[in-house]
Write a protein that holds these residues in place. Structure first.
Motif, PDB file in Angstrom:
ATOM      1  N   ALA A  27      -6.264  20.949  16.398  1.00 17.26           N
ATOM      2  CA  ALA A  27      -7.406  20.311  17.132  1.00 17.26           C
ATOM      3  C   ALA A  27      -8.316  20.922  18.046  1.00 17.26           C
ATOM      4  N   TRP A  28      -7.800  21.701  18.659  1.00 15.28           N
ATOM      5  CA  TRP A  28      -9.085  22.736  19.419  1.00 15.28           C
ATOM      6  C   TRP A  28      -9.765  23.584  18.628  1.00 15.28           C
ATOM      7  N   SER A  29      -9.340  24.181  17.361  1.00 12.81           N
ATOM      8  CA  SER A  29     -10.034  25.052  16.722  1.00 12.81           C
ATOM      9  C   SER A  29     -11.114  24.168  15.887  1.00 12.81           C
ATOM     10  N   ILE A  30     -10.613  22.912  15.465  1.00 11.89           N
ATOM     11  CA  ILE A  30     -11.552  22.047  14.796  1.00 11.89           C
ATOM     12  C   ILE A  30     -12.756  21.744  15.855  1.00 11.89           C
ATOM     13  N   PHE A  31     -12.373  21.438  16.923  1.00  2.00           N
ATOM     14  CA  PHE A  31     -13.532  21.091  18.159  1.00  2.00           C
ATOM     15  C   PHE A  31     -14.289  22.146  18.259  1.00  2.00           C
ATOM     16  N   LEU A  32     -13.733  23.420  18.530  1.00  2.00           N
ATOM     17  CA  LEU A  32     -14.656  24.590  18.788  1.00  2.00           C
ATOM     18  C   LEU A  32     -15.584  25.028  17.588  1.00  2.00           C
ATOM     19  N   THR A  33     -15.083  24.536  16.538  1.00  2.00           N
ATOM     20  CA  THR A  33     -15.808  24.898  15.202  1.00  2.00           C
ATOM     21  C   THR A  33     -17.035  23.834  15.209  1.00  2.00           C
ATOM     22  N   ILE A  34     -16.628  22.754  15.344  1.00  2.00           N
ATOM     23  CA  ILE A  34     -17.896  21.892  15.482  1.00  2.00           C
ATOM     24  C   ILE A  34     -18.985  21.906  16.673  1.00  2.00           C
ATOM     25  N   TYR A  82     -15.178  33.280  20.169  1.00  2.00           N
ATOM     26  CA  TYR A  82     -13.889  33.843  20.771  1.00  2.00           C
ATOM     27  C   TYR A  82     -12.575  33.046  20.696  1.00  2.00           C
ATOM     28  N   ASN A  83     -12.849  31.971  21.363  1.00  2.00           N
ATOM     29  CA  ASN A  83     -11.880  30.948  21.529  1.00  2.00           C
ATOM     30  C   ASN A  83     -11.347  30.444  19.897  1.00  2.00           C
ATOM     31  N   LEU A  91      -3.163  30.113  14.812  1.00  2.00           N
ATOM     32  CA  LEU A  91      -2.539  29.279  13.905  1.00  2.00           C
ATOM     33  C   LEU A  91      -1.906  29.736  12.578  1.00  2.00           C
ATOM     34  N   GLY A  92      -2.844  30.613  12.115  1.00  2.00           N
ATOM     35  CA  GLY A  92      -2.557  31.114  10.846  1.00  2.00           C
ATOM     36  C   GLY A  92      -1.085  32.005  10.970  1.00  2.00           C
ATOM     37  N   GLN A  93      -1.075  32.698  11.848  1.00  2.00           N
ATOM     38  CA  GLN A  93       0.262  33.669  12.080  1.00  2.00           C
ATOM     39  C   GLN A  93       1.327  32.803  12.398  1.00  2.00           C
ATOM     40  N   SER A  94       1.240  31.704  13.188  1.00  2.00           N
ATOM     41  CA  SER A  94       2.446  30.901  13.345  1.00  2.00           C
ATOM     42  C   SER A  94       2.760  30.088  12.281  1.00  2.00           C
ATOM     43  N   VAL A  95       2.036  29.738  11.438  1.00  2.00           N
ATOM     44  CA  VAL A  95       2.217  28.978  10.075  1.00  2.00           C
ATOM     45  C   VAL A  95       3.202  29.904   9.321  1.00  2.00           C
ATOM     46  N   ILE A  96       2.519  31.214   9.089  1.00  2.00           N
ATOM     47  CA  ILE A  96       2.982  32.130   7.931  1.00  2.00           C
ATOM     48  C   ILE A  96       4.557  32.651   8.793  1.00  2.00           C
ATOM     49  N   ARG A  97       4.599  32.649  10.102  1.00  2.00           N
ATOM     50  CA  ARG A  97       5.796  32.984  10.348  1.00  2.00           C
ATOM     51  C   ARG A  97       6.895  31.912  10.446  1.00  2.00           C
ATOM     52  N   ILE A 137      -6.125  31.775   5.102  1.00  2.00           N
ATOM     53  CA  ILE A 137      -6.732  30.355   5.036  1.00  2.00           C
ATOM     54  C   ILE A 137      -7.284  29.610   6.334  1.00  2.00           C
ATOM     55  N   PHE A 138      -6.470  29.931   7.210  1.00  3.28           N
ATOM     56  CA  PHE A 138      -6.724  29.425   8.654  1.00  3.28           C
ATOM     57  C   PHE A 138      -7.786  30.470   9.234  1.00  3.28           C
ATOM     58  N   SER A 139      -7.466  31.649   9.232  1.00  2.00           N
ATOM     59  CA  SER A 139      -8.323  32.662  10.156  1.00  2.00           C
ATOM     60  C   SER A 139      -9.807  32.793   9.629  1.00  2.00           C
ATOM     61  N   GLU A 140      -9.659  33.111   8.236  1.00  2.00           N
ATOM     62  CA  GLU A 140     -11.174  33.234   7.449  1.00  2.00           C
ATOM     63  C   GLU A 140     -11.530  32.259   6.326  1.00  2.00           C
ATOM     64  N   GLY A 141     -10.450  31.487   6.094  1.00  2.00           N
ATOM     65  CA  GLY A 141     -10.663  30.660   4.863  1.00  2.00           C
ATOM     66  C   GLY A 141     -11.202  29.038   5.411  1.00  2.00           C
ATOM     67  N   LEU A 142     -10.372  28.061   5.384  1.00  2.00           N
ATOM     68  CA  LEU A 142     -10.549  26.830   5.483  1.00  2.00           C
ATOM     69  C   LEU A 142     -11.454  26.469   6.711  1.00  2.00           C
ATOM     70  N   ILE A 143     -10.848  26.642   7.785  1.00  2.00           N
ATOM     71  CA  ILE A 143     -11.472  26.253   9.014  1.00  2.00           C
ATOM     72  C   ILE A 143     -12.881  26.873   9.398  1.00  2.00           C
ATOM     73  N   SER A 144     -12.932  28.245   8.914  1.00  2.00           N
ATOM     74  CA  SER A 144     -14.140  28.994   9.285  1.00  2.00           C
ATOM     75  C   SER A 144     -15.271  28.512   8.022  1.00  2.00           C
ATOM     76  N   MET A 145     -14.851  27.943   6.793  1.00  2.00           N
ATOM     77  CA  MET A 145     -15.708  27.433   6.029  1.00  2.00           C
ATOM     78  C   MET A 145     -16.128  26.079   6.493  1.00  2.00           C
ATOM     79  N   VAL A 146     -15.371  25.325   7.038  1.00  2.00           N
ATOM     80  CA  VAL A 146     -15.923  24.011   7.708  1.00  2.00           C
ATOM     81  C   VAL A 146     -16.886  24.310   8.895  1.00  2.00           C
ATOM     82  N   GLY A 147     -16.608  25.362   9.599  1.00  2.00           N
ATOM     83  CA  GLY A 147     -17.693  25.802  10.492  1.00  2.00           C
ATOM     84  C   GLY A 147     -19.067  26.125  10.013  1.00  2.00           C
ATOM     85  N   ASP A 148     -19.014  26.835   8.898  1.00  2.00           N
ATOM     86  CA  ASP A 148     -20.366  27.547   8.394  1.00  2.00           C
ATOM     87  C   ASP A 148     -20.974  26.467   7.437  1.00  2.00           C
ATOM     88  N   SER A 149     -20.211  25.342   6.970  1.00  2.00           N
ATOM     89  CA  SER A 149     -20.848  24.261   6.149  1.00  2.00           C
ATOM     90  C   SER A 149     -21.441  23.293   7.222  1.00  2.00           C
TER      91      SER A 149
END
Length: 588
Positions: A27-34, A82-83, A91-97, A137-149
């Motif tokens: 949620a914080w990742s999405i908020f900061l992306t917006i 940064y955040n 998030l990505g590292q926690s998921v793949i762990r 997918i999390f660090s360089e993919g989906l969330i970042s794509m949402v932010g760029d879009s």
């Protein structure tokens, strides 16, 4: 919606199941992306305002305040970025762990039949490198794509609000960029699939050949294996070159379209300034030049990040294929008696690794508590298959196997296997200490218990002499120990786990005669009070067995004690005479 899109949506849904424990981070990742998308257009607007209001008019009194405001916005952007980057990577590292733990846990519970047909290197690729692509997918993919879009949408909206005519002219080449991006995405997806396939092939080859490097050197096959590896590595290189070729075309195309937009901006902007100096100012042109970079850079990165997402999806597809492999031994049994006496009963058992190609045919025998039964016969007679089905590593097709009158399918599988200790001919030791190889990291087994068992087996003396004693690291597969020492450690391992049933699968065939004599007494101690099944080529080691079963092509040919079978003058007598006559020749 295309089938591929539906499929990707299904994969993403499965991946996001692993995000649930980290909802707050997501949620914080999405908020900061917006927030990043909302803040990004402010600085160019401040530059326009400063240029038109203060610099071009010669009023420098507000310049300092505007500079401070821009620095504050820049610092705010830096802090948000940064955040956002830290949280998405976390998030990505926690998921793949969590996913990697699940994959490993799943693999360790699969039937041995699965490993008979699946290269180990392929599973290593799935558990390591394929999983790493999912984190992207999390660090360089989906969330970042949402932010760029979001950033692109917000900036284009601000541009149209500021000057829709200038925006329309400047962005007119965008459809060309969209078409180029779509073509690039399709091509690079195929290239990434090829790369992942070749990585798996590379890992499989390396795992097999590094493990078997001794065989390569024994037969001087280094040159031939080098050629094989060169060919596999070449295919991997070619797959990467193809992907780089697509990049080398796509990025110049993006630069060309960006330059076209810049040219249209300068041409139309200069024309507008001359025609309508009050509507279009130099500050507006400067603002749009900055916005142009902020639009094209994310679009260019979107293509790259989409490919990162695709690579992650390819990795996810492979990983979930392993997780979806339903080749685990069913564990529906609930029986966990306080103690097993070890009464084993095979009743008309038929078993085949491949359907209808039976390796065991109508096997019927009983082992009473505390008895020792030996299985003898030529290679391929079905001896090892008998103990594999007792442990439920493979499932029988017909018949019934019971322990203490309970069908083995009715036992909890962990309980059943924990009560059957198996000592194999090919001893496997982990790259760990002797103590951990014996206890298998079971906290309930203490060092004193291990030492007592080692003394019974006759291994305490040699272990004490090693650097660190029981804390000596035996290295990979016990490379720093002799075959006899490794075998002794496997006996200690069996003893400390205190099984009700003991299985010795040619446990002394890989040691010399002196070591065999040393551990024979230990074997007798190990068998005492336990039901034992012994597989042995050396008939001298099983003469004391209560019952000897002679197998031939999966069938029981003879059954009885050593003396009884010798009197029959059948299969066993022939094996006995052949072996002892050949040993006599060898001695002479």
């Amino acid at each position: 919606m295309a089938t591929g899109d539906v499929y990707n949506a299904g994969l993403l849904k499965r991946i996001f199941e692993y995000v649930k424990p980290y909802r707050s981070i997501f949620a914080w990742s999405i908020f900061l992306t917006i927030a990043m998308a909302a803040v990004s257009p402010i600085r160019p607007f401040l530059i326009k305002y400063t240029l038109d209001k203060y610099i071009l008019t010669g009023k420098y009194n507000g310049l300092l305040q505007m500079t401070i405001a821009m620095i504050v916005i820049l610092l705010l952007q830096t802090l948000i970025q940064y955040n956002q980057t830290y949280l998405t990577n976390s998030l990505g590292q926690s998921v793949i762990r969590d996913l990697r733990v699940n994959v490993f846990n799943h693999i360790t519970k699969l039937k041995l039949k699965f490993f008979d047909k699946t290269p180990i290197g392929q599973l290593i690729t799935r558990t390591v490198s394929d999983l790493e692509t999912i984190s992207d997918i999390f660090s360089e993919g989906l969330i970042s794509m949402v932010g760029d879009s979001l950033q692109v949408v917000v900036i284009i909206a601000v541009m149209f609000y500021t000057d829709w005519e200038l925006s329309l002219v400047m962005l007119s080449p965008i459809p060309l960029l969209i078409v180029a991006t779509r073509v690039f995405q399709k091509a690079i997806k195929v290239a990434f699939q090829e790369i992942r396939t070749e990585v798996a092939n590379l890992n499989t080859f390396l795992q097999e050949h590094i493990t078997g490097v001794a065989i390569i050197q024994y037969f001087a096959r280094e040159r031939q294996e080098y050629k094989k590896f060169y060919a596999i590595n070449k295919r991997y290189r070619d797959a990467n070159v193809r992907s780089n070729w697509y990049y080398s075309i796509f990025f110049p195309v993006v630069e060309l379209i960006s330059a076209l937009s810049m040219g249209l901006l300068v041409w139309y902007g200069a024309k507008s300034i001359l025609a309508k100096p009050m509507d279009v100012t130099p500050g507006t042109i400067t603002q749009f030049i900055i916005y142009l970079g902020m639009v094209f850079t994310p679009i260019r990165q979107l293509a790259d990040k989409f490919n990162t997402l695709q690579m992650g999806m390819v990795g996810a597809e492979r990983v979930f294929k392993v997780l979806d492999t339903d080749e685990r031994t069913p564990n529906l049994g609930l029986e966990k008696p306080k103690k097993l006496s070890g009464n084993i009963n095979f009743k008309h058992v038929w078993f085949a690794y491949v359907e209808d190609q039976y390796v065991l045919k109508d096997i019927t025998f009983e082992v009473k508590p505390g008895e020792t039964v030996a299985l003898v016969g030529a290679t391929g007679a079905g001896k090892s298959s008998t103990i594999n089905i007792l442990n439920r590593f493979y499932e029988i097709q017909k018949g019934e196997i019971t322990v203490d009158g309970i069908r083995i399918e009715d036992f909890d599988i962990d309980y059943l296997r924990s009560n059957i200790a198996t000592v194999l001919q090919d001893v496997f030791l982990f790259s760990d200490t002797i103590l951990n190889n014996i206890t298998l990291n079971n906290p309930e087994i203490g060092l004193e218990e291990v030492i007592a068992a080692a003394k019974k087996v006759g291994a305490h003396h040699f272990i004490e002499k090693l650097p660190g004693g029981y804390h000596y690291n035996v290295m990979e597969r016990g490379a720093t120990l002799s075959a006899g020492q490794a075998q002794l450690i496997s006996f200690i391992r069996a003893l400390v786990h205190n099984p009700a049933i003991l299985v010795l699968d040619e446990a002394t065939s890989s040691v010399d005669t002196e070591t065999e004599m040393l551990i024979q007494h230990a074997i007798d101690n190990l068998m005492r009070g336990r039901t034992s099944i012994v597989i042995a080529h050396r008939l001298s080691t099983i003469q004391k067995a209560d019952k000897i079963i002679v197998l031939e092509k999966g069938e029981i040919m003879e059954m009885g004690s050593h003396q009884e079978l010798l009197k029959i003058d059948g299969y066993y007598k022939k094996l006995y005479d052949l072996q002892f006559s050949s040993e006599g020749i060898a001695k002479n």
